[in-house]
Design an enzyme around this catalytic site. Sequence first.
Site, PDB file in Angstrom:
ATOM      1  N   MET A  67       0.845  -1.202   0.000  1.00  0.00           N
ATOM      2  CA  MET A  67       0.000   0.000   0.000  1.00  0.00           C
ATOM      3  C   MET A  67       0.876   1.246   0.000  1.00  0.00           C
ATOM      4  O   MET A  67       1.835   1.337   0.730  1.00  0.00           O
ATOM      5  CB  MET A  67      -0.876  -0.015   1.257  1.00  0.00           C
ATOM      6  CG  MET A  67      -1.893   1.077   1.291  1.00  0.00           C
ATOM      7  SD  MET A  67      -3.380   0.709   0.381  1.00  0.00           S
ATOM      8  CE  MET A  67      -4.358  -0.067   1.649  1.00  0.00           C
ATOM      9  N   CYS A  68       0.547   2.175  -0.831  1.00  0.00           N
ATOM     10  CA  CYS A  68       1.173   3.489  -0.879  1.00  0.00           C
ATOM     11  C   CYS A  68       0.211   4.378  -1.636  1.00  0.00           C
ATOM     12  O   CYS A  68      -0.722   3.891  -2.258  1.00  0.00           O
ATOM     13  CB  CYS A  68       2.507   3.481  -1.625  1.00  0.00           C
ATOM     14  SG  CYS A  68       3.882   2.755  -0.703  1.00  0.00           S
ATOM     15  N   GLY A  69       0.445   5.680  -1.569  1.00  0.00           N
ATOM     16  CA  GLY A  69      -0.368   6.587  -2.367  1.00  0.00           C
ATOM     17  C   GLY A  69       0.517   7.390  -3.285  1.00  0.00           C
ATOM     18  O   GLY A  69       1.639   7.754  -2.920  1.00  0.00           O
TER      19      GLY A  69
ATOM     20  N   ARG B 171      -3.309   5.517   2.815  1.00  0.00           N
ATOM     21  CA  ARG B 171      -2.537   4.592   1.977  1.00  0.00           C
ATOM     22  C   ARG B 171      -1.058   4.637   2.319  1.00  0.00           C
ATOM     23  O   ARG B 171      -0.324   3.707   1.965  1.00  0.00           O
ATOM     24  CB  ARG B 171      -2.709   4.931   0.490  1.00  0.00           C
ATOM     25  CG  ARG B 171      -4.113   4.828  -0.041  1.00  0.00           C
ATOM     26  CD  ARG B 171      -4.104   4.971  -1.558  1.00  0.00           C
ATOM     27  NE  ARG B 171      -3.447   3.838  -2.180  1.00  0.00           N
ATOM     28  CZ  ARG B 171      -4.075   2.724  -2.544  1.00  0.00           C
ATOM     29  NH1 ARG B 171      -5.369   2.607  -2.379  1.00  0.00           N
ATOM     30  NH2 ARG B 171      -3.396   1.732  -3.089  1.00  0.00           N
TER      31      ARG B 171
END
Lengths: 240, 298
Positions: B1-3, B32
Amino acid sequence: MAHLNQAPALEESVREFDLASTTVRELNRYLHKDLPAADAPRVVVTHPDGAHSIACGLDAPVDVEVHGHVGYYVAGMNKHARVTVHGNAGPGAAENMMSGFVRIRGYASTSAGASARGGCLVIEGDASLRCGISLKGADIVVGGSVGSFSAFMAQAGRMVICGDAGDALGDSLYEAVIYVRGEVKSLGADARFEPMSAEDRKVVAELLGIAGFKHDPAEFRRIASARQLYHWNADANQEY
Amino acid sequence: MCGIVGLLLKNSSLRPRLGELMVPMMIGMTERGPDSAGLAVFTEPVAGQLHKLSLYAGTAPIDWNQVQRHLGEAIDGEHTLKVTANHAVLTTSASPDAVEAWLDSHAPELTVLCVGRAIDLYKDTGAPAEVAKRYEFAQLRGTHLVGHTRMATESAVTPAHAHPFTAGQDFCLVHNGSLSNPYMVRRKLEPLDIEFETDNDTEAACRYFEWRLREGDSLRAAVQRGFEELDGFYTFLMGTDRELALVRDAFACKPAIVAETDDYVAVASEFRSLAHLPRVHDAHLFEPKPQEVYSWHI
């Protein structure tokens, strides 16, 4: 889409939740716990602005209208409720739906209707990849096209695609049936085209009618499982 | 998860508001990526033969005036520093390679985050809102930017492991996803004298693409080649001094959404980071298709 965030004029027995000033948790708590047992009001949600889990886990015959774009898992696990999104939906719209009716007026992101056991999901625009993955009995009607790996391992239910399909449509399909009107980039393992029967045309006509799409059922082709993967074939040399 | 977030302003009158428009985008991606945040902002290129280096000083206090004075004594040329907290943008008329080598040996407490003529880069650990405040992101002006919020999954939470990653000059990349063959990529690049600074998988992708650009590939061609060489899940957003480029892997497991109007192109992992943008409901809103390269020029 210019007026997505403008809710219709309020009438009697409408309950409005403006997510610009109310949390999704408050909305869902109302829908889960505070709905009157009879004559539930129509619930109107404004300014969803991509929030997750809007109208998730409903278990009552309530009408919910969301005006704007929503994030992940809108109407997930839905039971009995009719949820309409006047906008686009993020991943997992109506995933694990048990019954009820969910309509996405815009497009739906990945995994729309994943594992849904019952009810009906209508997507008026396109659906992204993995639409109807592991479908377990629901109906899905897509007005536009679907992305790759749609209906992957779909076990039961019906899927009507008015546009095109990406790669590997119906890969490792069980007993779900797919009807597609446009081009199919490729079929997945063990999925095959089959002749349309009168019964198939009746099913397509019924689902198009529910969705409100005007197409001739005769334009659709049927895809179902060849059932060659149901039993292990030691001679297949791992080439499927 | 990352944004991931990206913004390119087509309407030049909005350029003074680049940072202000971006900050809610980045904060929208906090869930995120709550552990680190970073941003590469591209400005009009500095004049003539000047170059910019973004410097990061870590947590220890640093005497920036002394760094500037000693640099001036050691290397001929004009050197100016614009300091924000523990970060500074050094503009220099000297060779950036010479400056970087000098910093490496005489100011080892400083990390060079990026080099170029248009790029400034900020990245640090902390919640996106904190990082944005620390480095006054809302004040930033420029033509386009590439930002990231990180939830670490495969390497440590440190400023160096935060995104964006850079390589070469005026190039950066952010990544949502994970690569499964970063060490294979490293083993291919290291014999070509390409040095790595971290064990992060994204750095491998960043250095791979920058290598291809130096070899003469267009960004589009480099990404096309990357489909064969980079294995794993990714949405990549890349920035050069002239261009933003966006690509998702064949399975498109990692989300992305684009809003395009006559005034701007905005990219984010999710719509909730775009919802505040001016006239976004009139924008052309779409999810990028898998294995298709989308690029926008200033």
